[in-house]
Design a protein around this motif. Structure first.
Motif, PDB file in Angstrom:
ATOM      1  N   GLU A 263       0.834  -1.198   0.000  1.00 44.28           N
ATOM      2  CA  GLU A 263       0.000   0.000   0.000  1.00 44.28           C
ATOM      3  C   GLU A 263       0.871   1.251   0.000  1.00 44.28           C
ATOM      4  O   GLU A 263       0.575   2.225  -0.687  1.00 44.28           O
ATOM      5  N   GLU A 264       1.950   1.211   0.792  1.00 49.02           N
ATOM      6  CA  GLU A 264       2.816   2.375   0.929  1.00 49.02           C
ATOM      7  C   GLU A 264       3.962   2.300  -0.073  1.00 49.02           C
ATOM      8  O   GLU A 264       4.619   1.270  -0.188  1.00 49.02           O
ATOM      9  N   VAL A 265       4.187   3.399  -0.775  1.00 46.21           N
ATOM     10  CA  VAL A 265       5.255   3.445  -1.771  1.00 46.21           C
ATOM     11  C   VAL A 265       6.548   3.889  -1.096  1.00 46.21           C
ATOM     12  O   VAL A 265       6.861   5.079  -0.999  1.00 46.21           O
ATOM     13  N   LYS A 266       7.309   2.919  -0.609  1.00 45.66           N
ATOM     14  CA  LYS A 266       8.611   3.156  -0.001  1.00 45.66           C
ATOM     15  C   LYS A 266       9.403   1.856  -0.029  1.00 45.66           C
ATOM     16  O   LYS A 266       8.824   0.765  -0.091  1.00 45.66           O
ATOM     17  N   GLU A 267      10.725   1.970  -0.018  1.00 47.51           N
ATOM     18  CA  GLU A 267      11.552   0.768  -0.050  1.00 47.51           C
ATOM     19  C   GLU A 267      11.333  -0.060   1.211  1.00 47.51           C
ATOM     20  O   GLU A 267      11.313   0.474   2.322  1.00 47.51           O
ATOM     21  N   ASN A 268      11.175  -1.361   1.018  1.00 42.91           N
ATOM     22  CA  ASN A 268      10.974  -2.271   2.135  1.00 42.91           C
ATOM     23  C   ASN A 268      12.326  -2.611   2.758  1.00 42.91           C
ATOM     24  O   ASN A 268      13.161  -3.261   2.119  1.00 42.91           O
ATOM     25  N   GLU A 269      12.543  -2.167   3.987  1.00 42.92           N
ATOM     26  CA  GLU A 269      13.853  -2.346   4.636  1.00 42.92           C
ATOM     27  C   GLU A 269      14.178  -3.811   4.882  1.00 42.92           C
ATOM     28  O   GLU A 269      15.328  -4.236   4.757  1.00 42.92           O
ATOM     29  N   GLN A 270      13.177  -4.608   5.226  1.00 42.42           N
ATOM     30  CA  GLN A 270      13.403  -6.039   5.462  1.00 42.42           C
ATOM     31  C   GLN A 270      13.850  -6.730   4.178  1.00 42.42           C
ATOM     32  O   GLN A 270      14.795  -7.535   4.179  1.00 42.42           O
ATOM     33  N   ALA A 271      13.210  -6.405   3.075  1.00 41.18           N
ATOM     34  CA  ALA A 271      13.588  -6.982   1.784  1.00 41.18           C
ATOM     35  C   ALA A 271      14.978  -6.517   1.369  1.00 41.18           C
ATOM     36  O   ALA A 271      15.778  -7.308   0.853  1.00 41.18           O
ATOM     37  N   TYR A 272      15.271  -5.247   1.592  1.00 42.34           N
ATOM     38  CA  TYR A 272      16.599  -4.724   1.269  1.00 42.34           C
ATOM     39  C   TYR A 272      17.688  -5.494   2.017  1.00 42.34           C
ATOM     40  O   TYR A 272      18.699  -5.886   1.429  1.00 42.34           O
ATOM     41  N   ARG A 273      17.484  -5.735   3.302  1.00 42.41           N
ATOM     42  CA  ARG A 273      18.465  -6.465   4.103  1.00 42.41           C
ATOM     43  C   ARG A 273      18.617  -7.899   3.599  1.00 42.41           C
ATOM     44  O   ARG A 273      19.733  -8.439   3.545  1.00 42.41           O
ATOM     45  N   ALA A 274      17.506  -8.526   3.231  1.00 42.59           N
ATOM     46  CA  ALA A 274      17.546  -9.905   2.736  1.00 42.59           C
ATOM     47  C   ALA A 274      18.318  -9.985   1.416  1.00 42.59           C
ATOM     48  O   ALA A 274      19.103 -10.917   1.193  1.00 42.59           O
ATOM     49  N   ILE A 275      18.108  -9.015   0.534  1.00 39.89           N
ATOM     50  CA  ILE A 275      18.809  -8.986  -0.750  1.00 39.89           C
ATOM     51  C   ILE A 275      20.291  -8.701  -0.538  1.00 39.89           C
ATOM     52  O   ILE A 275      21.156  -9.349  -1.144  1.00 39.89           O
ATOM     53  N   ARG A 276      20.588  -7.743   0.324  1.00 39.69           N
ATOM     54  CA  ARG A 276      21.980  -7.423   0.617  1.00 39.69           C
ATOM     55  C   ARG A 276      22.717  -8.626   1.190  1.00 39.69           C
ATOM     56  O   ARG A 276      23.865  -8.906   0.828  1.00 39.69           O
ATOM     57  N   TYR A 277      22.041  -9.373   2.059  1.00 40.11           N
ATOM     58  CA  TYR A 277      22.639 -10.577   2.648  1.00 40.11           C
ATOM     59  C   TYR A 277      22.934 -11.607   1.558  1.00 40.11           C
ATOM     60  O   TYR A 277      24.027 -12.195   1.514  1.00 40.11           O
ATOM     61  N   PHE A 278      21.960 -11.822   0.662  1.00 40.48           N
ATOM     62  CA  PHE A 278      22.160 -12.779  -0.435  1.00 40.48           C
ATOM     63  C   PHE A 278      23.342 -12.362  -1.302  1.00 40.48           C
ATOM     64  O   PHE A 278      24.217 -13.178  -1.632  1.00 40.48           O
ATOM     65  N   LEU A 279      23.370 -11.100  -1.700  1.00 42.54           N
ATOM     66  CA  LEU A 279      24.424 -10.619  -2.600  1.00 42.54           C
ATOM     67  C   LEU A 279      25.800 -10.723  -1.962  1.00 42.54           C
ATOM     68  O   LEU A 279      26.783 -11.058  -2.639  1.00 42.54           O
ATOM     69  N   SER A 280      25.882 -10.467  -0.673  1.00 45.00           N
ATOM     70  CA  SER A 280      27.185 -10.484  -0.005  1.00 45.00           C
ATOM     71  C   SER A 280      27.751 -11.891   0.124  1.00 45.00           C
ATOM     72  O   SER A 280      28.954 -12.067   0.300  1.00 45.00           O
ATOM     73  N   ARG A 281      26.879 -12.911   0.004  1.00 46.00           N
ATOM     74  CA  ARG A 281      27.321 -14.290   0.196  1.00 46.00           C
ATOM     75  C   ARG A 281      27.127 -15.172  -1.032  1.00 46.00           C
ATOM     76  O   ARG A 281      27.388 -16.367  -0.994  1.00 46.00           O
ATOM     77  N   ARG A 282      26.676 -14.585  -2.137  1.00 44.73           N
ATOM     78  CA  ARG A 282      26.281 -15.397  -3.289  1.00 44.73           C
ATOM     79  C   ARG A 282      27.433 -16.148  -3.939  1.00 44.73           C
ATOM     80  O   ARG A 282      27.232 -17.196  -4.549  1.00 44.73           O
ATOM     81  N   LYS A 283      28.658 -15.644  -3.811  1.00 44.53           N
ATOM     82  CA  LYS A 283      29.791 -16.277  -4.488  1.00 44.53           C
ATOM     83  C   LYS A 283      30.486 -17.324  -3.628  1.00 44.53           C
ATOM     84  O   LYS A 283      31.401 -17.998  -4.099  1.00 44.53           O
ATOM     85  N   GLY A 284      30.051 -17.474  -2.369  1.00 48.10           N
ATOM     86  CA  GLY A 284      30.626 -18.504  -1.511  1.00 48.10           C
ATOM     87  C   GLY A 284      31.970 -18.116  -0.925  1.00 48.10           C
ATOM     88  O   GLY A 284      32.411 -16.966  -1.016  1.00 48.10           O
ATOM     89  N   ASN A 285      32.652 -19.121  -0.358  1.00 46.68           N
ATOM     90  CA  ASN A 285      33.959 -18.870   0.241  1.00 46.68           C
ATOM     91  C   ASN A 285      35.052 -18.865  -0.837  1.00 46.68           C
ATOM     92  O   ASN A 285      34.788 -19.072  -2.019  1.00 46.68           O
ATOM     93  N   LEU A 286      36.291 -18.672  -0.410  1.00 46.33           N
ATOM     94  CA  LEU A 286      37.397 -18.581  -1.366  1.00 46.33           C
ATOM     95  C   LEU A 286      37.566 -19.848  -2.190  1.00 46.33           C
ATOM     96  O   LEU A 286      37.851 -19.794  -3.392  1.00 46.33           O
ATOM     97  N   LEU A 287      37.388 -21.004  -1.543  1.00 42.14           N
ATOM     98  CA  LEU A 287      37.512 -22.272  -2.258  1.00 42.14           C
ATOM     99  C   LEU A 287      36.435 -22.394  -3.332  1.00 42.14           C
ATOM    100  O   LEU A 287      36.723 -22.773  -4.476  1.00 42.14           O
ATOM    101  N   GLN A 288      35.201 -22.063  -2.982  1.00 40.06           N
ATOM    102  CA  GLN A 288      34.105 -22.143  -3.952  1.00 40.06           C
ATOM    103  C   GLN A 288      34.312 -21.171  -5.106  1.00 40.06           C
ATOM    104  O   GLN A 288      34.044 -21.493  -6.257  1.00 40.06           O
ATOM    105  N   ARG A 289      34.815 -19.980  -4.790  1.00 43.23           N
ATOM    106  CA  ARG A 289      35.083 -19.002  -5.845  1.00 43.23           C
ATOM    107  C   ARG A 289      36.180 -19.494  -6.782  1.00 43.23           C
ATOM    108  O   ARG A 289      36.083 -19.339  -8.004  1.00 43.23           O
ATOM    109  N   GLY A 290      37.209 -20.107  -6.199  1.00 47.55           N
ATOM    110  CA  GLY A 290      38.299 -20.636  -7.004  1.00 47.55           C
ATOM    111  C   GLY A 290      37.847 -21.755  -7.922  1.00 47.55           C
ATOM    112  O   GLY A 290      38.237 -21.806  -9.100  1.00 47.55           O
ATOM    113  N   MET A 291      37.004 -22.650  -7.405  1.00 42.43           N
ATOM    114  CA  MET A 291      36.502 -23.762  -8.215  1.00 42.43           C
ATOM    115  C   MET A 291      35.625 -23.249  -9.360  1.00 42.43           C
ATOM    116  O   MET A 291      35.689 -23.753 -10.479  1.00 42.43           O
ATOM    117  N   ARG A 292      34.800 -22.220  -9.083  1.00 45.17           N
ATOM    118  CA  ARG A 292      33.953 -21.658 -10.127  1.00 45.17           C
ATOM    119  C   ARG A 292      34.799 -21.003 -11.215  1.00 45.17           C
ATOM    120  O   ARG A 292      34.508 -21.124 -12.406  1.00 45.17           O
TER     121      ARG A 292
END
Length: 305
Positions: A263-292
């Motif tokens: 109803e309210e036109v404003k950025e959803n802070e909970q969704a923003y945090r969830a997306i930021r969390y996903f993006l910060s961890r999407r590539k995995g650890n150093l080993l996973q990044r190296g294998m990819r």
């Protein structure tokens, strides 16, 4: 639902991807009431001609929509210019548009979601874009739909009133950013959006999408998004113009319609945090990044052979 938005489908030289994309679109509940415009870019090389023609022959036989029109370009515009010109043409004629590329599988409820959102927020100037894709987020308590700052290009929709602010000139865009806004633009450094801007300026990519997101961001615009993705990108197999072989963005497509919109036109802070969390961890650890990285190098080597 009256006055449905036209669908713009941009295709090139991937007949199997195109076939699957169209097959899933045909299963949408509103397909038979929707106009489909298939924009086929001209071949860039002699090697591409046969596949481009195969896609066009397939397009000529498409049924299951209110109407189907093939726009077969003689010249090669490139993906970015093809999308910019096609979207501009349709919003000028219909005031709104739904946009697909040739590597997107959709839920049967995707067109319903788009058209509902387009109608609901038609007069909300701050809402400039509707995205259908969403990452596989860990937070399962998010609302069905929410507003967010960034614009996804894997199935989207917009209005003429918003698209008129699309700025193609990268210099005009970049000069409006400062350190603080760059940080906000890149989701606190978790996504390479600013790198994409710099690479476009350097001629290393030809992305229309990063310029569209920047255009939205600089107007304090917002995008509507689902918490459960309505599209899945099958182009991360090395065949796409701007895609690598990746699995981190794989999702299960939503199998039910959206019932609740914000109803309210404003950025959803909970969704923003969830997306930021996903993006910060999407590539995995150093080993996973190296294998990819090694897998990518192997594929490139095999292609060259």
């Amino acid at each position: 639902m009256q006055n449905l938005a036209p669908i713009a489908l941009f295709v090139y030289n991937r007949p199997e991807h195109t076939r699957r994309t169209i097959s899933y679109l045909q299963k949408n509940l509103l397909a038979e009431e929707s106009r489909l415009f298939i924009f086929s870019d001209g071949p860039n090389t002699e090697t591409d001609k046969a596949k481009v023609e195969e896609v066009r022959q397939m397009a000529k036989e498409v049924t299951g929509f209110k109407s189907v029109k093939l726009i077969a370009r003689k010249e090669n515009l490139g993906l970015a210019n093809s999308i910019i010109s096609g979207v501009t043409k349709l919003v000028n004629e219909y005031d709104k548009v739904i946009v697909f590329e040739d590597d997107l599988l959709s839920s049967p409820y995707t067109l319903d979601y788009f058209n509902e959102g387009l109608g609901r927020y038609a007069d909300e100037e701050q809402v400039m874009h509707i995205g259908a894709y969403m990452y596989d987020l860990k937070d399962k308590d998010l609302p069905e739909t929410f507003f967010y700052r960034a614009a996804s290009s894997w199935g989207w929709a917009t209005w003429a009133r918003a698209w008129k602010y699309f700025e193609p000139d990268i210099d005009k865009l970049t000069e409006q950013f400062n350190k603080q806004s760059i940080l906000r633009f890149s989701i606190e450094g978790t996504m390479n959006f600013w790198k994409q801007m710099r690479e476009f300026k350097a001629g290393k990519n030809n992305s229309w999408a990063i310029r569209w997101y920047a255009s939205i961001f600089l107007r304090d615009g917002l995008t509507l998004n689902p918490s459960h993705s309505f599209t899945h990108n099958i182009g991360h197999d090395g065949t796409g113009v701007h895609s690598n072989i990746e699995h981190m963005y794989d999702v299960q497509i939503a199998n039910r319609p959206v019932k609740h919109f914000p109803e309210e036109v404003k950025e959803n802070e909970q969704a923003y945090r969830a997306i930021r969390y996903f993006l910060s961890r999407r590539k995995g650890n150093l080993l996973q990044r190296g294998m990819r990285f090694m897998r990518k190098m192997q594929v490139k080597y095999l292609v060259k052979k």
